[in-house]
Design a protein around this motif. Structure first.
Motif, short mmCIF file in Angstrom:
data_model
loop_
_atom_site.label_atom_id
_atom_site.label_comp_id
_atom_site.label_asym_id
_atom_site.label_seq_id
_atom_site.Cartn_x
_atom_site.Cartn_y
_atom_site.Cartn_z
N UNK A 13 38.23 34.92 40.55
CA UNK A 13 38.10 33.76 39.68
C UNK A 13 36.93 33.85 38.70
N UNK A 14 36.65 35.05 38.26
CA UNK A 14 35.59 35.24 37.26
C UNK A 14 36.13 36.10 36.14
N UNK A 15 35.31 36.33 35.15
CA UNK A 15 35.78 37.16 34.04
C UNK A 15 35.66 38.64 34.40
N UNK A 16 36.44 39.41 33.70
CA UNK A 16 36.41 40.86 33.85
C UNK A 16 34.98 41.38 33.69
N UNK A 17 34.30 40.85 32.72
CA UNK A 17 32.95 41.34 32.41
C UNK A 17 31.99 41.07 33.57
N UNK A 18 32.19 39.97 34.26
CA UNK A 18 31.32 39.67 35.39
C UNK A 18 31.50 40.72 36.49
N UNK A 19 32.73 41.12 36.70
CA UNK A 19 32.97 42.18 37.68
C UNK A 19 32.21 43.43 37.27
#
Lengths: 334, 334
Positions: A13-19
């Motif tokens: 449930x987060x953005x790709x960039x956060x990963x």
DNA sequence: TCCGCTTTCTGCAACGATGTACTCAGACGA
DNA sequence: TCGTCTGAGTACATCGTTGCAGAAAGCGGA
């Protein structure tokens, strides 16, 4: 299809960039968020796509190793250690065999092989300093083993001259007076053959003995080279009481031939080598040789290369490392 | 920055895709256009970015090779040949050392190593067929050397049983009656140790001789393993007139120890090995052994793996290849 | 109250190639 | 003459990441 960062992002449930940020240890991430991402990664069994990462970042975490032939025991043992050391720092090693041919050395220096790797460990056999400087490209490179003594290049090497001198001195101390050298020619003065021959000459000089060119026999640095070189010596009726093979393969080949011809080692002729490959210890008789500090060579050269790749080592000039050797006195030349 | 396809396209006055088409030998291109592109490539010195190509196409033209340790001569010689053969077909080989540890074999089978390569040459030492089948992933894989005889896997192997039988028969024909075996334990029946031991037992049976478990000595498959195993035998006062080392390293270590202890080879005890590494020919005395057809193993396994990768080989079941061996009768067991 | 700063997270472009779908001539047959 | 087919080339999306710029929220100080 494999799991991608996108799948992880959705699951957490987060953005790709956060990963991506979590994976790259970005500083400002709430512990809770980080945990969510890590959980999603664990649950989905995500593993980063190294190709994509490499394309984007320009780094592959692979190091290139160029040597003539992996089936040469010295190179095999060196490659094995290099891979182990590199692996401990998160790098892989990609090996390229040059067969000691100039075209292959050149293409390893420039071509797609270079592209795949972040840095190069290079054992040049045919290429000279100028050619290397001209074609080397911009990525880090550490020269191995061979003494291309040029301030433009990083270099990790063994003490060829000192070790050969010490070994020759040992033979002289054992009352050997006519020491044949196998694997060089009289005029060699650079490269492993030249440097080791220089050590030999220095030891002779220090003992006040004359250098006899007829005892220097060129040979391919392989077992069969050593065997045929010693065969020539015997056939020519040369007078000698010791053989110094400029590497262990030469020495072992020579020892084999001597024994076949009924020459007793070490009673009639002492034999010494150079490299201390594993085989030397188990030969019959066991081979006197020099351990050039292979473990240290592996550690220092990988450390230096990775430091260059990661920008930690910033010396402008080439860094030169010389590693300590040890004599291994065994039965073939006590 | 390196030259990209875009630069080439601009220089040639065509679209980026046309350059790609030229490089991939697309059929419908006017000779004139093709020439323009080729000229631009030559002029700019363009070389394709393998990482980008790999990301897009999903193929890296790299093959993985998993073995325990490159410094083992047999593996070093095999790796060298595999690389040469692969190179002739435009593939590179990336080597991973498992140190014969299960965790490493597993991670080579699944992890990022697998990702980097289009196919795998796998020498399993600890993993069983079930574990491999479970973790193998979807990319092609060819098993090497070890006889994991399972129809699910492609396999290229030597005739372990037949070769060991022939070698034992040779020793028996030389009037050796008490042949010690080094490198297996009595209950082994699979893997290289088990298969070679089976060949040994078959040869004994064929000669109407009894199998004596006290002559079977386990050992690490290295020179020092062979040396200490034969040491144990001598210390125990066992009665034997030949030693069969299940690989050359074992045999060479054993031979070394025998000679140190004053046992004459072959007069008192004959010694034979398995693999015919280069060193065997130059040992003193030269080692009787079996050449397992390494060149053919290298050629067949690379060919099979690449055919799988490229979809040329379509057999549903695992393809099994057994390569012919040759006895090499030398001085250690004439 | 408002400004500016830090913390936390997001969206978009880009790395350099290839695949798919499309356009646009020109040739061809009905 | 028209529709269709084929050859030759192009535009755009895409592979799975990371870099850069920016947005939103919280906080302290004036």
């Amino acid at each position: 299809m494999a799991v991608t960062m996108n799948d992880v992002a959705r699951a957490a449930g987060v953005s790709l960039k956060t990963v991506s940020n979590v994976l790259n240890d970005y500083e400002f991430i709430r512990p809770a968020t980080k945990q969510k991402v890590l959980d999603a990664i664990a649950e989905l069994g995500y593993e980063a796509n190294l190709t994509a990462r490499s394309l984007r970042s320009g780094k592959s975490r692979m190091l290139g190793l160029v040597l003539s032939d992996l089936s040469v025991p010295y190179y095999a043992e060196l490659a094995s250690r290099l891979m182990t050391v590199a692996s401990a720092r998160g790098y892989r090693v990609l090996v390229e065999q040059s067969a000691a041919e100039e075209a292959n050395e050149l293409s390893a220096l420039q071509g797609t092989f270079r592209q795949l790797t972040d840095g190069l460990l290079f054992t040049p056999l045919t290429l000279g300093a100028e050619a290397i400087a001209h074609h080397r490209g911009s990525k880090p490179m550490v020269m191995l083993g061979e003494h291309i003594d040029d301030p433009r290049f990083d270099l990790v090497t063994m003490k060829n001259v000192g070790a050969a001198r010490a070994l020759t001195a040992h033979l002289l101390a054992g009352d050997r007076r006519r020491i044949a050298v196998i694997g060089a020619s009289e005029e060699d003065s650079t490269g492993s053959p030249g440097l080791r021959l220089t050590g030999y000459r220095e030891a002779l000089a220090a003992a006040g003995m004359d250098f006899d060119p007829s005892l220097i026999v060129p040979a391919e640095w392989r077992r069969d080279g050593g065997a045929s070189a010693v065969g020539e010596l015997l056939d020519s009726g040369a007078d000698f009481d010791a053989v110094f093979g400029l590497n262990d393969a030469l020495a072992l080949g020579a020892m084999h031939e001597l024994q076949i011809r009924g020459v007793n080692v070490p009673a009639d002729v002492a034999v010494a080598g150079f490299d201390d490959i594993d085989e030397a210890r188990f030969a019959s008789p066991s081979l006197t040789t020099v351990a050039p500090g292979m473990d240290e060579i592996a550690e220092r050269s990988i450390a230096l290369l990775i430091d260059r790749v990661e920008g930690t080592e910033t010396a402008e000039q080439g860094v030169h490392v010389e590693v300590e050797f040890e004599l291994r006195i065994r039965a073939s030349a006590p």
